[in-house]
Design a protein around this motif. Structure first.
Motif, PDB file in Angstrom:
ATOM      1  N   UNK A 104       0.839  -1.195   0.000  1.00 25.78           N
ATOM      2  CA  UNK A 104       0.000   0.000   0.000  1.00 25.78           C
ATOM      3  C   UNK A 104       0.876   1.248   0.000  1.00 25.78           C
ATOM      4  N   UNK A 105       1.985   1.183   0.734  1.00 24.87           N
ATOM      5  CA  UNK A 105       2.907   2.311   0.748  1.00 24.87           C
ATOM      6  C   UNK A 105       3.380   2.645  -0.665  1.00 24.87           C
ATOM      7  N   UNK A 106       3.671   1.614  -1.443  1.00 29.62           N
ATOM      8  CA  UNK A 106       4.135   1.852  -2.804  1.00 29.62           C
ATOM      9  C   UNK A 106       3.091   2.621  -3.605  1.00 29.62           C
ATOM     10  N   UNK A 107       1.835   2.204  -3.494  1.00 29.84           N
ATOM     11  CA  UNK A 107       0.775   2.881  -4.236  1.00 29.84           C
ATOM     12  C   UNK A 107       0.675   4.346  -3.829  1.00 29.84           C
ATOM     13  N   UNK A 108       0.765   4.589  -2.530  1.00 28.89           N
ATOM     14  CA  UNK A 108       0.649   5.955  -2.011  1.00 28.89           C
ATOM     15  C   UNK A 108       1.859   6.795  -2.383  1.00 28.89           C
ATOM     16  N   UNK A 109       3.040   6.254  -2.107  1.00 24.78           N
ATOM     17  CA  UNK A 109       4.239   7.081  -2.239  1.00 24.78           C
ATOM     18  C   UNK A 109       4.673   7.283  -3.687  1.00 24.78           C
ATOM     19  N   UNK A 110       4.457   6.279  -4.517  1.00 25.65           N
ATOM     20  CA  UNK A 110       4.813   6.446  -5.925  1.00 25.65           C
ATOM     21  C   UNK A 110       3.952   7.536  -6.551  1.00 25.65           C
ATOM     22  N   UNK A 111       2.672   7.537  -6.228  1.00 26.85           N
ATOM     23  CA  UNK A 111       1.801   8.602  -6.744  1.00 26.85           C
ATOM     24  C   UNK A 111       2.223   9.952  -6.173  1.00 26.85           C
ATOM     25  N   UNK A 157       9.391  13.666   0.575  1.00 27.60           N
ATOM     26  CA  UNK A 157       8.864  13.450  -0.769  1.00 27.60           C
ATOM     27  C   UNK A 157       7.343  13.568  -0.758  1.00 27.60           C
ATOM     28  N   UNK A 158       6.706  12.895   0.195  1.00 32.15           N
ATOM     29  CA  UNK A 158       5.243  12.941   0.281  1.00 32.15           C
ATOM     30  C   UNK A 158       4.770  14.359   0.595  1.00 32.15           C
ATOM     31  N   UNK A 159       5.477  15.043   1.465  1.00 29.94           N
ATOM     32  CA  UNK A 159       5.098  16.415   1.819  1.00 29.94           C
ATOM     33  C   UNK A 159       5.133  17.326   0.591  1.00 29.94           C
ATOM     34  N   UNK A 166      -2.473  12.216   1.582  1.00 27.00           N
ATOM     35  CA  UNK A 166      -1.312  11.364   1.327  1.00 27.00           C
ATOM     36  C   UNK A 166      -0.311  11.461   2.471  1.00 27.00           C
ATOM     37  N   UNK A 167      -0.108  12.673   2.967  1.00 23.83           N
ATOM     38  CA  UNK A 167       0.815  12.866   4.089  1.00 23.83           C
ATOM     39  C   UNK A 167       0.320  12.132   5.329  1.00 23.83           C
ATOM     40  N   UNK A 168      -0.986  12.167   5.559  1.00 26.50           N
ATOM     41  CA  UNK A 168      -1.560  11.488   6.723  1.00 26.50           C
ATOM     42  C   UNK A 168      -1.424   9.978   6.599  1.00 26.50           C
ATOM     43  N   UNK A 169      -1.654   9.447   5.394  1.00 29.58           N
ATOM     44  CA  UNK A 169      -1.506   8.004   5.182  1.00 29.58           C
ATOM     45  C   UNK A 169      -0.072   7.563   5.437  1.00 29.58           C
ATOM     46  N   UNK A 172       0.625   7.351   9.050  1.00 30.56           N
ATOM     47  CA  UNK A 172       0.030   6.150   9.641  1.00 30.56           C
ATOM     48  C   UNK A 172       0.903   4.927   9.411  1.00 30.56           C
ATOM     49  N   UNK A 173       1.520   4.853   8.219  1.00 31.93           N
ATOM     50  CA  UNK A 173       2.356   3.700   7.893  1.00 31.93           C
ATOM     51  C   UNK A 173       3.685   3.707   8.645  1.00 31.93           C
ATOM     52  N   UNK A 174       4.148   4.877   9.039  1.00 32.80           N
ATOM     53  CA  UNK A 174       5.503   5.029   9.550  1.00 32.80           C
ATOM     54  C   UNK A 174       5.886   4.050  10.663  1.00 32.80           C
ATOM     55  N   UNK A 175       5.052   3.840  11.702  1.00 29.20           N
ATOM     56  CA  UNK A 175       5.475   2.902  12.759  1.00 29.20           C
ATOM     57  C   UNK A 175       5.739   1.498  12.245  1.00 29.20           C
ATOM     58  N   UNK A 176       4.861   0.982  11.382  1.00 32.62           N
ATOM     59  CA  UNK A 176       5.063  -0.362  10.833  1.00 32.62           C
ATOM     60  C   UNK A 176       6.295  -0.406   9.935  1.00 32.62           C
ATOM     61  N   UNK A 177       6.489   0.643   9.152  1.00 31.84           N
ATOM     62  CA  UNK A 177       7.662   0.693   8.281  1.00 31.84           C
ATOM     63  C   UNK A 177       8.944   0.742   9.094  1.00 31.84           C
ATOM     64  N   UNK A 178       8.939   1.536  10.157  1.00 37.11           N
ATOM     65  CA  UNK A 178      10.126   1.672  11.010  1.00 37.11           C
ATOM     66  C   UNK A 178      10.517   0.314  11.592  1.00 37.11           C
TER      67      UNK A 178
END
Length: 243
Positions: A104-111, A157-159, A166-169, A172-178
């Motif tokens: 899901x991160x890929x979909x969000x961040x690539x866009x 990049x997202x900012x 997109x920034x909020x999503x 939300x992902x950051x803790x799991x990604x970390x």
């Protein structure tokens, strides 16, 4: 179907009454006292049994409706539609596999990268350049510090996409990604040979956004995230769902 109030309800103690009322009613539903299809007792009856006002009962029922347990029907009452509450977004993220979050991160961040290339301001370019430099400096630090610097660059990049959702999503992902990335570095000696792993793709990403080249930004980010996702899904424990 006739409705009845289980004798186990009982009056509530003074405290956050809406939360208490919602918890008590939720327990009756999830415990099977009110099966799916049951019409709940009216607000007046529930208020009397719980020892609260009708407005408290009304708010508690709204909370249960928000959890997907009940649904009001105009002129007919409130009916049980499920005995298992819907999980909210933070709960779903905590329970998701890291690979699922990454997809899901890929979909969000690539866009977001494509948008950033077209919307970036001078301030965004300054922030991206600084974040890339900080990531390079963190190459001499431990894995946790490096992961933090890496995520800070991606957040920049997202900012730069200037889309609050997109920034909020991403936040939300950051803790799991970390967690996932730190465990990835613990299992794979990626930084032993190259302490600043993937610096080339990150530099290409920042350059593409700075130059306003959306397709190049997408290509650089997709390459980097795809390689990491492949490692995350390689059958290691943290690639699956948490216990």
């Amino acid at each position: 179907m006739a409705s009845s109030v289980p004798p186990s309800l009982g009056a509530l103690r003074p405290s956050p009454l809406v939360e208490q009322a919602a918890d008590r009613l939720r327990a009756q539903i999830t415990g099977g006292h009110w099966p799916v299809g049951t019409r709940l007792p009216g607000e007046t009856t529930l208020a009397k049994e719980l020892g609260v006002g009708r407005s408290t009962v009304r708010e508690a029922l709204r909370a249960l409706a928000g959890a997907g347990l009940v649904r009001p029907r105009q002129g007919a009452g409130v009916f049980v539609i499920a005995t298992v509450p819907d999980e909210d977004w933070p709960t779903r993220l905590r329970r998701a596999a890291v690979t699922e979050v990454y997809e899901v991160r890929m979909a969000v961040e690539v866009h977001a990268a494509r948008l950033a290339a077209h919307r970036r301001t001078d301030e965004d370019v300054t922030a991206l350049t600084a974040a890339l430099a900080a990531r390079r400096t963190a190459a001499d630090a431990d894995d946790a510090t490096f992961v933090e610097a890496d995520l800070a660059l991606h957040q920049a990049v997202v900012a730069a996409a200037h889309n609050p959702l997109l920034a909020s999503l991403f936040a939300d992902f950051a803790p799991s990604l970390r967690t996932g990335l730190t465990e990835l570095l613990a299992l794979f000696p990626l930084r032993e040979a190259d302490p600043n792993t993937h610096d080339d793709t990150h530099a290409a990403l920042v350059s593409a956004i700075t130059e306003g080249d959306g397709e190049a930004a997408v290509e650089a980010l997709t390459r980097e995230l795809s390689e990491t996702l492949a490692l995350l899904g390689a059958g290691h424990p943290f690639g699956g769902r948490p216990e």
